[in-house]
Design a protein around this motif. Structure first.
Motif, PDB file in Angstrom:
ATOM      1  N   GLY A   1       0.822  -1.205   0.000  1.00 23.15           N
ATOM      2  CA  GLY A   1       0.000   0.000   0.000  1.00 23.15           C
ATOM      3  C   GLY A   1       0.853   1.250   0.000  1.00 23.15           C
ATOM      4  N   GLY A   2       0.267   2.357  -0.423  1.00 22.75           N
ATOM      5  CA  GLY A   2       1.015   3.601  -0.507  1.00 22.75           C
ATOM      6  C   GLY A   2       1.869   3.638  -1.764  1.00 22.75           C
ATOM      7  N   VAL A   3       2.723   4.641  -1.849  1.00 25.02           N
ATOM      8  CA  VAL A   3       3.584   4.789  -3.015  1.00 25.02           C
ATOM      9  C   VAL A   3       5.035   4.988  -2.603  1.00 25.02           C
ATOM     10  CG1 VAL A   3       1.771   5.745  -4.483  1.00 25.02           C
ATOM     11  CG2 VAL A   3       3.190   7.291  -3.110  1.00 25.02           C
ATOM     12  N   ARG A   4       5.915   4.668  -3.528  1.00 22.27           N
ATOM     13  CA  ARG A   4       7.343   4.902  -3.356  1.00 22.27           C
ATOM     14  C   ARG A   4       7.788   5.840  -4.476  1.00 22.27           C
ATOM     15  NH1 ARG A   4       8.814   0.072  -3.446  1.00 22.27           N
ATOM     16  NH2 ARG A   4       9.392  -0.258  -1.252  1.00 22.27           N
ATOM     17  N   VAL A   5       8.585   6.832  -4.120  1.00 23.95           N
ATOM     18  CA  VAL A   5       9.065   7.781  -5.122  1.00 23.95           C
ATOM     19  C   VAL A   5      10.412   7.320  -5.667  1.00 23.95           C
ATOM     20  CG1 VAL A   5       9.766  10.154  -5.601  1.00 23.95           C
ATOM     21  CG2 VAL A   5       7.845   9.712  -4.055  1.00 23.95           C
ATOM     22  N   LEU A   6      10.448   7.044  -6.954  1.00 17.82           N
ATOM     23  CA  LEU A   6      11.699   6.674  -7.614  1.00 17.82           C
ATOM     24  C   LEU A   6      12.270   7.893  -8.323  1.00 17.82           C
ATOM     25  CD1 LEU A   6      11.065   3.199  -9.299  1.00 17.82           C
ATOM     26  CD2 LEU A   6      12.092   3.693  -7.088  1.00 17.82           C
ATOM     27  N   GLY A   7      13.591   7.987  -8.339  1.00 19.61           N
ATOM     28  CA  GLY A   7      14.249   9.041  -9.090  1.00 19.61           C
ATOM     29  C   GLY A   7      14.828   8.455 -10.366  1.00 19.61           C
ATOM     30  N   ILE A   8      14.303   8.845 -11.514  1.00 18.06           N
ATOM     31  CA  ILE A   8      14.725   8.269 -12.789  1.00 18.06           C
ATOM     32  C   ILE A   8      15.690   9.221 -13.499  1.00 18.06           C
ATOM     33  CG2 ILE A   8      13.971   7.277 -14.968  1.00 18.06           C
ATOM     34  CD1 ILE A   8      12.940   5.816 -12.484  1.00 18.06           C
ATOM     35  N   PRO A   9      16.969   8.868 -13.576  1.00 20.04           N
ATOM     36  CA  PRO A   9      17.922   9.708 -14.340  1.00 20.04           C
ATOM     37  C   PRO A   9      17.683   9.564 -15.840  1.00 20.04           C
ATOM     38  CG  PRO A   9      19.041   8.218 -12.772  1.00 20.04           C
ATOM     39  CD  PRO A   9      17.637   7.738 -12.928  1.00 20.04           C
ATOM     40  N   THR A  10      18.241  10.459 -16.605  1.00 19.14           N
ATOM     41  CA  THR A  10      18.181  10.348 -18.058  1.00 19.14           C
ATOM     42  C   THR A  10      19.000   9.143 -18.513  1.00 19.14           C
ATOM     43  OG1 THR A  10      20.135  11.724 -18.387  1.00 19.14           O
ATOM     44  CG2 THR A  10      17.999  12.852 -18.285  1.00 19.14           C
ATOM     45  N   VAL A  11      18.810   8.723 -19.761  1.00 15.37           N
ATOM     46  CA  VAL A  11      19.577   7.609 -20.308  1.00 15.37           C
ATOM     47  C   VAL A  11      21.075   7.911 -20.241  1.00 15.37           C
ATOM     48  CG1 VAL A  11      20.067   6.254 -22.373  1.00 15.37           C
ATOM     49  CG2 VAL A  11      17.700   6.854 -21.812  1.00 15.37           C
ATOM     50  N   SER A  12      21.464   9.105 -20.656  1.00 10.77           N
ATOM     51  CA  SER A  12      22.882   9.489 -20.623  1.00 10.77           C
ATOM     52  C   SER A  12      23.444   9.427 -19.208  1.00 10.77           C
ATOM     53  CB  SER A  12      23.065  10.905 -21.184  1.00 10.77           C
ATOM     54  OG  SER A  12      22.754  10.946 -22.552  1.00 10.77           O
ATOM     55  N   ASP A  13      22.663   9.885 -18.249  1.00  9.39           N
ATOM     56  CA  ASP A  13      23.130   9.897 -16.866  1.00  9.39           C
ATOM     57  C   ASP A  13      23.221   8.490 -16.303  1.00  9.39           C
ATOM     58  OD1 ASP A  13      24.078  11.553 -14.762  1.00  9.39           O
ATOM     59  OD2 ASP A  13      22.233  11.160 -13.655  1.00  9.39           O
TER      60      ASP A  13
END
Length: 415
Positions: A73-85
């Motif tokens: 339950g609830g949500v998790r915040v993911l940090g998605i870098p760019t492909v290059s990064d």
């Protein structure tokens, strides 16, 4: 005239990093560039990464924040870098990970080569048989709260490569983009970044793993990322370790999750007494008292053992329901198998490893979805559920290899 770069980075390792990032797939970052788009101009794009990293001018772009639902339950915040990064981070990981792996301890299982969650489940099962008590702990918001200064001390302890230290510092402070708004970060390392799991393991190596080895060498423990277990001989010992761990994590500017951290009695057929907590969840499995069969003797006995958790079952059933196969009468059974068999195999390989019969509700639900599909596809079955059940049952007998659970004899019910 050749221009000497301040940092020596192999072009070969940049290409290797790209191949690994491509294999892992993943979505686009803030620049909205997909892997496919990046690959359209691969040579130039990789050259830019190499050139900027070698010259010291590489600056990580903002990290895209994405919310994903948790099984619990609830949500998790993911940090998605760019492909290059992601490629740039992989370059650093390829060099730094071999330096760190030798110092990591055997009982750290998360995000490590040649170690898996199933390995952690297996060793935990054995240790629950040996010790009556388990301290289950969860670190509150690990990836969001890692202290940058303490982490960099650990990094600098294990590498003197200047460009690795430079870029790790830049990644740690790269802003997070939340709904178009740039948020400055002063702590943490984005969950979803390529380098983040390695940095988190390094941080927890000194916060917990090495600390336990130094001060409590006789205690058995297991850690998978931010979830950990300490096996204790008594309730009193478990309470003492909990108080010590609470202080230790506070010292390292982390906090134990107040509701997910608890002391559990590993009650089985031989262990007596009534206690508040007699089960715990770990890596999608629930450990508790169960009746199991001795395969050699054919006898039944009560054991404290793992099986797929209710949350995991709910998540798998939800995934099947959202696939909406029951309403796609344009598909054949072979089409459904082609689309969904990789998912079924993954479930069977992971959740079928221990106490596989607990997976039957998931497999039955999938079979019922096939029955519903048959009733929609064939008019003669639309109003006759019993006939549709027999229709799919007969196919399971004549084509047992069509779906992986049919092949393994875990067919389950169809009604």
């Amino acid at each position: 005239m050749s221009i000497t770069k301040p940092f020596i980075i192999s072009k070969h390792i940049v290409m290797e990093a790209f191949k690994l990032v491509k294999a892992n797939q993943g979505g686009a970052g803030v620049d909205k560039q997909s892997l496919e788009e990046f690959e359209h101009n691969l040579k130039d794009n990789l050259y830019k990464i190499w050139n900027r990293m070698s010259s010291g001018s590489y600056m990580p772009p903002e990290v895209k924040a994405v919310e994903i639902p948790k099984k619990s339950g609830g949500v998790r915040v993911l940090g998605i870098p760019t492909v290059s990064d992601r490629i740039a981070q992989m370059v650093v990981k390829l060099i730094l990970e071999p330096k760190l792996e030798p110092i990591f301890l055997d009982d750290s299982y998360g995000y490590r080569p040649n170690k898996s969650a199933l390995d952690a489940i297996g060793i935990t099962r054995q240790r629950c048989w040996k010790r009556d008590w388990v301290l289950e702990f969860d670190i509150k918001g690990l990836f969001d709260n890692i202290d940058h200064e303490l982490l960099m001390k650990a990094v600098e302890k294990h590498t003197d490569i200047q460009w690795i230290k430079l870029y790790i510092k830049r990644w740690l402070t790269a802003p997070m983009n939340i709904d178009g708004q740039s948020i400055v970060r002063t702590k943490g390392t984005p969950q979803g970044g390529v380098i983040s799991p390695l940095l988190a393991n390094l941080f927890l190596h000194y916060t917990f793993d090495a600390w336990m080895k130094r001060y409590y060498p006789s205690l058995l423990w297991c850690r998978y990322a931010d979830d950990g277990l300490v096996h204790c001989a008594s309730e009193a010992q478990a309470k003492y370790i909990l108080s010590q761990l609470t202080s230790r994590f506070e010292e390292c500017k982390l906090e134990l999750h107040p509701t997910k951290t608890k002391i559990v009695y590993c009650k089985d057929g031989a262990r007596k007494g009534d206690y508040e907590n007699i089960s715990f969840d770990f890596l999608g499995y629930t450990f508790r008292r169960r009746v199991v069969k001795n395969t050699k003797r054919g006898t039944l006995f009560v054991s404290f053992t793992p099986a797929v958790s209710k949350n995991a079952i709910k998540a798998m059933r939800t995934k099947t329901r959202k696939s909406n196969f029951r309403n796609q009468s344009n598909l054949t059974l072979q089409d459904i198998a082609l689309i969904y068999n990789p998912v079924l195999r993954g479930w069977l390989q992971y959740y079928g490893k221990f106490y596989p019969s607990a997976l039957y509700p998931v497999l039955r639900h999938f079979n019922q979805t096939l029955v519903a599909w048959a009733r929609r596809k064939y008019k003669k079955l639309a109003r006759h559920k019993t006939r549709a059940v027999k229709f799919i049952e007969e196919i399971s007998k004549t084509q047992p290899n069509l779906f992986p659970h049919w092949k393994r004899g875990m067919i389950g019910a169809f009604a």
